[in-house]
Motif scaffolding. Structure first.
Motif, PDB file in Angstrom:
ATOM      1  N   UNK A   1       0.829  -1.202   0.000  1.00  0.00           N
ATOM      2  CA  UNK A   1       0.000   0.000   0.000  1.00  0.00           C
ATOM      3  C   UNK A   1       0.866   1.255   0.000  1.00  0.00           C
ATOM      4  N   UNK A   2       1.972   1.224   0.749  1.00  0.00           N
ATOM      5  CA  UNK A   2       2.865   2.381   0.781  1.00  0.00           C
ATOM      6  C   UNK A   2       3.386   2.734  -0.603  1.00  0.00           C
ATOM      7  N   UNK A   3       3.807   1.721  -1.354  1.00  0.00           N
ATOM      8  CA  UNK A   3       4.326   1.976  -2.701  1.00  0.00           C
ATOM      9  C   UNK A   3       3.222   2.407  -3.655  1.00  0.00           C
ATOM     10  N   UNK A   4       2.045   1.809  -3.548  1.00  0.00           N
ATOM     11  CA  UNK A   4       0.933   2.246  -4.394  1.00  0.00           C
ATOM     12  C   UNK A   4       0.603   3.715  -4.153  1.00  0.00           C
ATOM     13  N   UNK A   5       0.594   4.115  -2.897  1.00  0.00           N
ATOM     14  CA  UNK A   5       0.270   5.512  -2.584  1.00  0.00           C
ATOM     15  C   UNK A   5       1.357   6.456  -3.102  1.00  0.00           C
TER      16      UNK A   5
ATOM     17  N   UNK B   1      -7.414   3.827  -5.549  1.00  0.00           N
ATOM     18  CA  UNK B   1      -8.605   2.997  -5.380  1.00  0.00           C
ATOM     19  C   UNK B   1      -8.229   1.555  -5.054  1.00  0.00           C
ATOM     20  N   UNK B   2      -7.182   1.030  -5.704  1.00  0.00           N
ATOM     21  CA  UNK B   2      -6.743  -0.324  -5.386  1.00  0.00           C
ATOM     22  C   UNK B   2      -6.242  -0.405  -3.943  1.00  0.00           C
ATOM     23  N   UNK B   3      -5.548   0.640  -3.487  1.00  0.00           N
ATOM     24  CA  UNK B   3      -5.065   0.663  -2.100  1.00  0.00           C
ATOM     25  C   UNK B   3      -6.230   0.579  -1.127  1.00  0.00           C
TER      26      UNK B   3
END
Length: 427
Positions: free
Chosen positions: A298-302, A347-349
């Motif tokens: 999640x950190x990388x997605x954000x 949204x995926x996060x």
């Protein structure tokens, strides 16, 4: 577990509970192999959200203006669903490619399947373009939504197949924290080359009678100074390569800007940016495969969402019309794919955290539709004018809204039935 214990368990807890206990013990045993990873429901839920919103706006969205596509520049709800759908295809691509390689499937066979699937998607798109009697081969529309899927899937999958490995072999490298990027540097180089090609064609191609880099709709836009410049380089490339008869004849801008030229929002030049958008989705999939804990994922997605979101804001100058490159779905501009890609990461996060990490939501009802996306997309296209999906109503918004919501609900019901019948259409 002894047979006596099994009998006691069966009598006290029932067969279903026994199976749960046995499964738990098997997973905890050191003498067995680790259990297979469960399917991430958030991916199918994300896909289902994009699909059902797409069906809703295609059915009419209650005839509300804010459920329609932006006439030219700008970003409405209807403009989000197609890029989200194509972005999530990139995420899934990472899983399917690595899975096949781990099964020792030869790369040439994987490429053969990629080519086959791409051709099927393209052919389905052409077939859907003839629905409603538009089957005159001299005037048939060539571009389309599924055609965009097919080409984008082919390019990104083929390039990824060249460089991906069946296993994560860089876990102990000094640069292991960025091993979702560095081993794929050639992949990035190719994709940036595709993006650069789009930029050069958009801003440097000579379009007769039009200024270089024109990004407007033509017609009476800017006082009619560039009346026959609809879409700039994007429109010109389509008219030269495909011919005016084989692209979309009734764009929204025709009513607003009184244009006379046909223009296709799924045209050739937009393929280049859609390819890069799929690649951004592939990067989200690489993160899922590379990092096993939910926090780094999640950190990388954000981080990704924030970076490319800021790029979209800078390119558009946070303005609808006054930016260097406005956010524009009709052109599939660079700022458009970065803006929608950023929303995809966010949204995926959210879906992943709520559904797969915290288990607060199962993803229903969107999950069921996401499991059968191609069947439902094709089905809604073929039944958009048929009862019981739709019927004639009055002129009020609430009447149209009720019918359009019912059409979407019916597809949800169908997708749930297909899920429990274990009927899935895969291309």
């Amino acid at each position: 577990m002894s047979s006596l214990r099994q009998q006691v368990c069966q009598s006290l807890l029932g067969r279903k509970r026994v199976l749960e206990i046995c499964t738990a013990e098997k997973e905890n045993s050191q003498q067995t192999t680790p259990p297979q990873k469960t399917r991430l429901c958030s991916l199918d839920t994300f896909r289902g959200i994009a699909l059902l919103v797409m069906i809703f706006v295609n059915y009419g969205g209650g005839r509300y203006w804010f459920f329609e596509h932006a006439p030219w520049n700008g970003l409405y709800l209807a403009d989000l669903v197609f890029p989200w759908f194509i972005w999530i295809m990139g995420v899934s691509m990472a899983f399917s490619t690595r899975s096949l390689l781990r099964k020792s499937v030869p790369r040439w066979k994987i490429f053969k399947n990629i080519l086959k699937r791409s051709c099927i998607l393209f052919a389905l798109g052409i077939i859907l373009n003839t629905y409603g009697g538009y089957n005159n081969l001299q005037k048939i529309r060539i571009p389309g939504v599924l055609q965009r899927f097919g080409i984008s899937y082919f390019v990104v999958s083929s390039v990824h197949l060249l460089f991906t490995k069946p296993n994560d072999i860089h876990q102990k490298k000094i640069w292991a924290s960025v091993r979702d990027i560095l081993p794929y540097w050639l992949e990035w180089l190719i994709m940036f080359g595709i993006l650069l090609t789009h930029i050069l064609l958009t801003f440097l191609l000579e379009v007769p009678g039009c200024p270089k880099g024109y990004l407007g709709p033509g017609g009476i836009h800017n006082g009619g100074d560039y009346f026959n410049c609809t879409g700039g380089a994007a429109g010109y490339i389509d008219r030269v390569i495909l011919g005016e008869a084989h692209i979309y004849q009734h764009p929204t801008i025709k009513v607003i800007y009184l244009t006379e030229l046909p223009y296709d929002p799924e045209g050739i030049l937009g393929f280049l940016t859609s390819i890069f958008l799929v690649f951004l989705g592939l990067q989200a999939g690489k993160i899922l495969l590379t990092y096993q804990d939910w926090k780094p994922r999640i950190g990388r997605w954000l981080i990704w969402g924030t970076i490319i979101g800021l790029i979209a804001i800078i390119l558009s100058k946070a303005s609808i019309n006054d930016g260097w490159i406005p956010i524009n779905k009709n052109l599939w501009s660079i700022s458009f794919i970065f803006a929608t890609g950023a929303m995809g990461f966010y949204l995926l996060s959210i879906c992943y955290f709520i559904i797969d990490v915290k288990k607060w939501w199962t993803g229903a009802p969107f999950f069921f539709s996401g499991m059968n996306s191609i069947l439902i997309y094709v089905g809604h296209s073929l039944t958009s004018e048929l009862f019981p999906w739709t019927w004639h109503v009055g002129q009020t918004h609430w009447e149209h809204l009720a019918v359009d919501l019912w059409g979407v609900t019916l597809w949800v019901i169908i997708s749930i039935w297909l899920y429990y019948k274990k009927l899935f259409l895969a291309v």
